[in-house]
Design an enzyme around this catalytic site. Structure first.
Site, PDB file in Angstrom:
ATOM      1  N   HIS A 162     -14.816 -10.635   6.433  1.00  0.00           N
ATOM      2  CA  HIS A 162     -13.408 -10.421   6.096  1.00  0.00           C
ATOM      3  C   HIS A 162     -12.711 -10.056   7.387  1.00  0.00           C
ATOM      4  O   HIS A 162     -13.119  -9.127   8.069  1.00  0.00           O
ATOM      5  CB  HIS A 162     -13.333  -9.268   5.073  1.00  0.00           C
ATOM      6  CG  HIS A 162     -11.945  -8.871   4.734  1.00  0.00           C
ATOM      7  ND1 HIS A 162     -11.630  -7.650   4.211  1.00  0.00           N
ATOM      8  CD2 HIS A 162     -10.792  -9.551   4.865  1.00  0.00           C
ATOM      9  CE1 HIS A 162     -10.331  -7.588   4.015  1.00  0.00           C
ATOM     10  NE2 HIS A 162      -9.804  -8.721   4.409  1.00  0.00           N
ATOM     11  N   GLN A 181      -0.798  -9.378   5.904  1.00  0.00           N
ATOM     12  CA  GLN A 181      -2.027  -9.518   6.672  1.00  0.00           C
ATOM     13  C   GLN A 181      -2.244 -10.966   7.055  1.00  0.00           C
ATOM     14  O   GLN A 181      -1.965 -11.865   6.272  1.00  0.00           O
ATOM     15  CB  GLN A 181      -3.208  -9.049   5.828  1.00  0.00           C
ATOM     16  CG  GLN A 181      -3.160  -7.570   5.542  1.00  0.00           C
ATOM     17  CD  GLN A 181      -4.410  -7.114   4.824  1.00  0.00           C
ATOM     18  OE1 GLN A 181      -4.803  -7.684   3.826  1.00  0.00           O
ATOM     19  NE2 GLN A 181      -5.032  -6.075   5.348  1.00  0.00           N
ATOM     20  N   HIS A 207     -11.187 -14.952   4.712  1.00  0.00           N
ATOM     21  CA  HIS A 207     -12.569 -14.642   4.346  1.00  0.00           C
ATOM     22  C   HIS A 207     -13.431 -15.826   4.724  1.00  0.00           C
ATOM     23  O   HIS A 207     -13.106 -16.960   4.396  1.00  0.00           O
ATOM     24  CB  HIS A 207     -12.670 -14.345   2.850  1.00  0.00           C
ATOM     25  CG  HIS A 207     -11.984 -13.078   2.469  1.00  0.00           C
ATOM     26  ND1 HIS A 207     -10.648 -13.011   2.167  1.00  0.00           N
ATOM     27  CD2 HIS A 207     -12.448 -11.807   2.382  1.00  0.00           C
ATOM     28  CE1 HIS A 207     -10.315 -11.767   1.898  1.00  0.00           C
ATOM     29  NE2 HIS A 207     -11.376 -11.011   2.020  1.00  0.00           N
ATOM     30  N   ARG A 214       0.845  -1.191   0.000  1.00  0.00           N
ATOM     31  CA  ARG A 214       0.000   0.000   0.000  1.00  0.00           C
ATOM     32  C   ARG A 214       0.874   1.231   0.000  1.00  0.00           C
ATOM     33  O   ARG A 214       1.844   1.299   0.756  1.00  0.00           O
ATOM     34  CB  ARG A 214      -0.905   0.014   1.232  1.00  0.00           C
ATOM     35  CG  ARG A 214      -1.848  -1.154   1.240  1.00  0.00           C
ATOM     36  CD  ARG A 214      -2.793  -1.093   2.406  1.00  0.00           C
ATOM     37  NE  ARG A 214      -3.660  -2.272   2.383  1.00  0.00           N
ATOM     38  CZ  ARG A 214      -4.474  -2.608   3.364  1.00  0.00           C
ATOM     39  NH1 ARG A 214      -4.564  -1.848   4.431  1.00  0.00           N
ATOM     40  NH2 ARG A 214      -5.220  -3.692   3.261  1.00  0.00           N
ATOM     41  N   LYS A 268     -18.055  -3.172  11.159  1.00  0.00           N
ATOM     42  CA  LYS A 268     -16.886  -3.935  11.604  1.00  0.00           C
ATOM     43  C   LYS A 268     -16.611  -3.773  13.087  1.00  0.00           C
ATOM     44  O   LYS A 268     -17.069  -2.819  13.713  1.00  0.00           O
ATOM     45  CB  LYS A 268     -15.652  -3.484  10.815  1.00  0.00           C
ATOM     46  CG  LYS A 268     -15.364  -1.993  10.931  1.00  0.00           C
ATOM     47  CD  LYS A 268     -14.084  -1.605  10.210  1.00  0.00           C
ATOM     48  CE  LYS A 268     -13.776  -0.133  10.421  1.00  0.00           C
ATOM     49  NZ  LYS A 268     -12.447   0.256   9.982  1.00  0.00           N
TER      50      LYS A 268
END
Length: 641
Positions: free
Chosen positions: A513, A383, A387, A365, A467
Site C-alpha cells: 500500500h 491521497q 495498492h 479524517r 513501511k
RNA sequence: GCCGAUGUAGCUCAGUGGUAGAGCAAGUGAUUUGUAAUCACUAGGUCAGAGGUUCGAAUCCUCUCAUCGGCUCCA
C-alpha cells in the site's frame, strides 16, 4: 610522569602528561581555539573540557560552530534558564530540558502557565546568571544519593527518571544554586553565553503522553555572539516569507472557511490549475508504470469498515457514520477496502500479478482540532494512493521498482532533500513474524540498492506491516511525512484475497500500500514552500503575461496572447492603462515566470520583448523562437532559460 | 483533544469604556506610459459569532467558532 599519546584529526600526534585536563591541552597546543572550544571529543565521545586525559585517544575540540557544539551550547543555556526559573518561581518542579534541532526547551510543572511577562523576567534573571559567570560543576553521585538529593527538593520527575536509569552512578551538573541531573557535557561557565532569547511557551505532556500531566514548556535559542542570534532571527523571519499559508493567500491558491469547517480545503482557480497539472502528470506516469486507474465512492456501508478492521483500529480518525434507510454508512478515511473489493470482483490468476490499482482518492479524517496546520494537515485528504497485489516472488522486484518510481516523481518536482525512515514491527502486530521479516528485509534491500541513507524507526511500523516513510521539511524546518510505502498483512486476510497459482491452488497475495506524494494537499503545501511560490513553468498557473506598453499596441498584444493560447500556454493579457512599471511590478509579485512586453518596435518587427521573473529583461525574441523555448522548458520541467 | 496567544474593510495593520481609522487592493475619471508602485475622486466594516456587565462595549466577563505556536498522531 607517565606520558600519553594523543592523536588529532589532522593526523598529528602529541605526548601529554597523564591527568592533564583538556583545557590545559588547549592552552598548551591550541591557543587559537582556546576561547572558542566548549567541549572535547575523545574517541567519538563528548566530554567536558575540565575532564582529565587518562588514556591514549583520538582527540577533537568542539566549538559552537559545529552541530554538536551548538547542542552543548543550547543545553547549557537550558540549565541556565531552569536555574532562573527556579530562582523566580521556587515552587515549580523540573521536567526535562534538552537541546533540540534549533535551540532548547525546558519543561516545568507549574499550576499557572508562564506569561510573556514571566519570560521577560526569566530572561533578566538569566542575564544576571550569565554576568556572574558561574562555573558548571560536574558531580558524580551514587544513584541512591542522587535520589535522596532530589527527594529533598521534591523533584518528583527527576526521581522518576533516575529510578529508571540502569547505571549505578549518575552525573549532576551544578551552577549557582541550581543542580540538575544531566549526562553533559556542558560549557565551562555560564559567562560563555553571550546572547540568548526565550522564544515561546507551550503546554507539553510529561513524556509526551496525554495520560500524563501537562507541563509548561519554554523554548529558547542562544548563540556565542549577538550577531549570530540576529542572523538566526532574521533567518526565521525570511523563512516565514515562504510559508505556504502566507503564499497561498497572496497567490490566491487555496483557502479555508470558518463557515465550512476547519481543515476542509477549497482549491481556488490558480491552485486548481496546479493540482490538475500534478494529477495529469501523476496519472500519465502511473499508467506508464503499469498501474490501472480506478475511482471509488466517498462513502460505504459501515459493515465494510468493520470487515476491514478500520472501526477497530482507526475509529478515532473517522467521522461519525451516516444513517440512511436503516443502514449505516461511513465517510471513507482510506481507500483500501474499496481496492480490495475490486481485486475480489473476479478470480485472479498468478498471470494477473502484479496487479496495481491507483486512485487519487479523497478521504476524510477527523484530525483533532489542535493539530490542523494549513495544507500540511487537513481533514479532506486526497491521497495519491495505490495498492500493488503481488506474489511473494515478485515482492523484491516490485519494491525496488517502486522506490525508483518514487524518486523519479519527487525529482520531477525538484525534491532531492528528504529524510527516509524504515519502520519495523511494533509490539502489537498481526500476521506471521516470518512475513514481517521478509517484508522488512525487502524494504532494506530496496533502500540499499538505491544507496539511500535511512534512519531506523524501530517498532514504528503500522500494526499491519512494516513501511518506508519519507519526510520533507517545510520552510520552518518542520518535517512532514509525504511518501509512505507500507506492507499490509491485514487486508489480504480480512478479505480472504487469493490468486490461483501455477499449481492451480489458491495463494495469498502480498499487498504493498503506497502513497508517493502522500496527499495532494500536503504535497502542494511543501511544493509551495519548496519553490517559495515561484513555480517552475510547467506548474505555474499563469505562465506568461502579455503587456502592451500603450493602448495603441493592444491589438498586437491580443494577437500575441491568442497565439500563445493556441500553443497551449496559460496566458494573461494585461492591457490596463497602467504604466508598464506598475504592471511589471504586479506580475513580479504574482511570481509569473514570463512577461512579454510589446511596444511599437516589437509590433513592427513581429517580435516580443521577454522579461523573466526575478531575472529581468532577456531581450527581444521571434515569437516562434520563444514559444519553442518555453514549450521545451515545460516538457523538461525545469526553471528554464 | 490539551496548554498558551490571536481574531477590526479583500489584504497588512492602528485604535483599551464615549460617533470605527490608515496604507495597499477594488470602482470611476484623467493619464498613453519602454522593464518592480501616475494622479484625483468614490465606495467599502453587525469590530469572528452568541450571551452578559455598563447610561454607553471593538475595548471588560462567559461560551462557541476559527487561526497561530506547541504537546500527540499521521498523508
Amino acid at each position: 610522569m607517565e606520558k600519553i599519546k594523543v592523536k588529532f584529526s589532522n593526523g598529528s600526534e602529541i605526548l601529554y602528561d597523564k591527568g592533564i585536563t583538556f583545557s590545559e591541552i588547549l592552552d598548551r597546543s591550541f591557543s587559537d581555539l582556546k576561547d572558542k572550544a566548549i567541549a572535547a571529543k575523545i574517541n567519538g565521545e563528548l566530554v567536558d573540557l575540565d575532564e582529565k586525559l587518562l588514556y591514549e585517544c583520538l582527540l577533537e575540540f568542539i566549538t559552537p560552530d559545529s552541530p554538536e557544539g551548538e547542542k552543548i551550547f543550547w543545553h547549557s543555556t537550558s540549565h541556565i534558564m531552569a536555574g532562573a526559573v527556579k530562582d523566580l518561581f521556587p515552587e515549580v518542579k523540573l521536567g526535562i530540558g534538552p537541546a533540540i534541532e534549533e535551540g532548547f526547551y525546558y519543561d516545568f510543572d507549574r499550576d499557572t502557565p508562564f506569561s510573556l511577562e514571566d519570560l521577560e523576567k526569566i530572561e533578566k534573571r538569566m542575564n544576571e546568571i550569565v554576568k556572574n559567570d558561574f562555573p558548571f560543576q560536574r558531580r558524580k553521585l551514587p544513584k541512591s544519593e542522587a535520589l535522596m538529593l532530589f527527594k529533598k527538593e521534591n523533584e518528583t520527575y527527576k526521581i522518576e527518571i533516575i529510578s529508571e536509569l540502569e547505571e549505578d552512578t549518575v552525573t549532576l551538573y551544578e551552577h549557582d544554586r541550581f543542580i540538575d541531573l544531566c549526562r553533559g557535557p556542558h560549557l565551562l561557565s555560564t559567562g560563555m553565553i553571550k546572547s540568548f532569547k526565550l522564544i515561546k511557551v507551550a503546554g507539553a505532556y510529561w513524556r509526551g503522553s496525554e495520560k500524563n500531566r501537562m507541563l509548561q514548556r519554554i523554548y529558547g535559542i542562544s548563540y556565542p555572539t549577538e550577531q549570530k542570534l540576529k542572523l538566526y532571527l532574521e533567518k526565521i523571519e525570511k523563512a516565514k516569507e515562504r510559508d505556504h499559508r502566507k503564499l497561498g493567500k497572496e497567490l490566491e491558491l487555496y483557502s479555508f472557511y470558518e463557515e465550512a469547517g476547519a481543515g476542509l480545503v477549497f482549491w481556488h482557480p490558480k491552485g486548481a490549475v496546479i493540482r490538475k497539472t500534478i494529477e495529469d502528470f501523476w496519472i500519465k506516469e502511473h499508467q506508464m508504470a503499469g498501474y490501472e486507474l480506478v475511482y471509488t465512492p466517498h462513502i460505504a456501508k459501515l459493515e465494510l469498515w468493520k470487515k476491514s478492521g478500520h472501526t477497530d483500529f482507526y475509529a478515532e480518525y473517522m467521522y461519525q457514520s451516516i444513517r440512511a434507510e436503516d443502514e449505516e454508512y461511513q465517510l471513507k478515511p482510506m481507500n483500501c477496502p474499496f481496492h480490495m473489493l475490486i481485486y475480489q470482483s473476479k478470480i485472479r490468476s498468478y498471470r494477473d500479478l502484479p496487479f496495481k490499482l491507483a486512485e487519487l482518492g479523497t478521504v476524510y479524517r477527523y484530525e483533532r482540532s489542535g493539530v490542523l496546520h494549513g495544507l500540511m494537515r487537513v481533514r479532506s485528504i486526497t491521497q495519491d494512493d495505490a495498492h500493488i497485489f503481488c506474489s511473494p516472488e515478485q515482492l523484491e522486484d516490485e519494491v525496488i521498482k517502486l522506490l525508483d518510481f518514487t524518486l523519479h516523481l519527487l525529482k520531477s518536482f525538484g525534491f532531492s532533500d528528504y529524510q527516509i525512515y524504515l519502520a519495523t514491527r511494533p509490539e502489537k502486530f498481526i500476521g506471521e513474524t516470518k512475513d514481517w521479516d521478509k517484508a522488512t528485509d525487502t524494504l532494506k534491500i530496496a533502500l540499499k540498492k538505491h544507496q539511500l541513507e535511512y534512519n531506523m524507526d524501530e517498532a514504528g511500523g503500522a500494526f499491519y506491516g512494516p513501511k518506508i516513510d519519507l519526510h520533507i521539511k517545510d520552510a520552518l524546518g518542520r518535517p512532514w511525512q509525504c511518501t509512505t510505502i507500507q506492507f499490509d498483512f491485514n487486508l489480504p486476510e480480512r478479505f480472504d484475497l487469493t490468486y490461483v497459482g501455477e499449481d492451480g491452488k489458491p495463494h495469498r497475495p502480498f499487498i504493498i500500500h503506497r502513497a508517493l506524494l502522500g496527499a495532494l494537499e500536503r504535497f502542494f503545501g511543501v511544493l509551495i514552500e519548496h519553490y517559495a511560490g515561484a513555480f517552475p513553468l510547467w506548474l505555474s498557473p499563469v505562465q506568461v503575461v502579455v503587456m502592451p506598453i500603450t493602448s495603441e499596441i493592444k491589438n498586437y498584444a491580443r494577437k500575441v496572447a491568442d497565439l500563445l493560447l493556441k500553443k497551449g500556454l496559460r496566458v494573461k493579457l494585461d492591457d490596463r492603462s497602467e504604466k508598464i512599471n506598475y504592471r511589471i511590478r504586479e506580475a513580479e509579485i504574482q511570481k509569473i515566470p514570463y512577461m512579454f512586453i510589446v511596444g511599437k518596435r516589437e509590433e513592427k518587427e513581429n517580435k516580443v520583448s521577454v522579461r523573466k521573473h526575478r531575472k529581468g529583461d532577456l531581450g527581444t525574441f521571434e515569437l516562434d523562437e520563444i514559444v519553442s523555448q518555453l514549450t521545451k522548458e515545460i516538457e523538461d520541467k525545469t526553471t528554464g532559460l
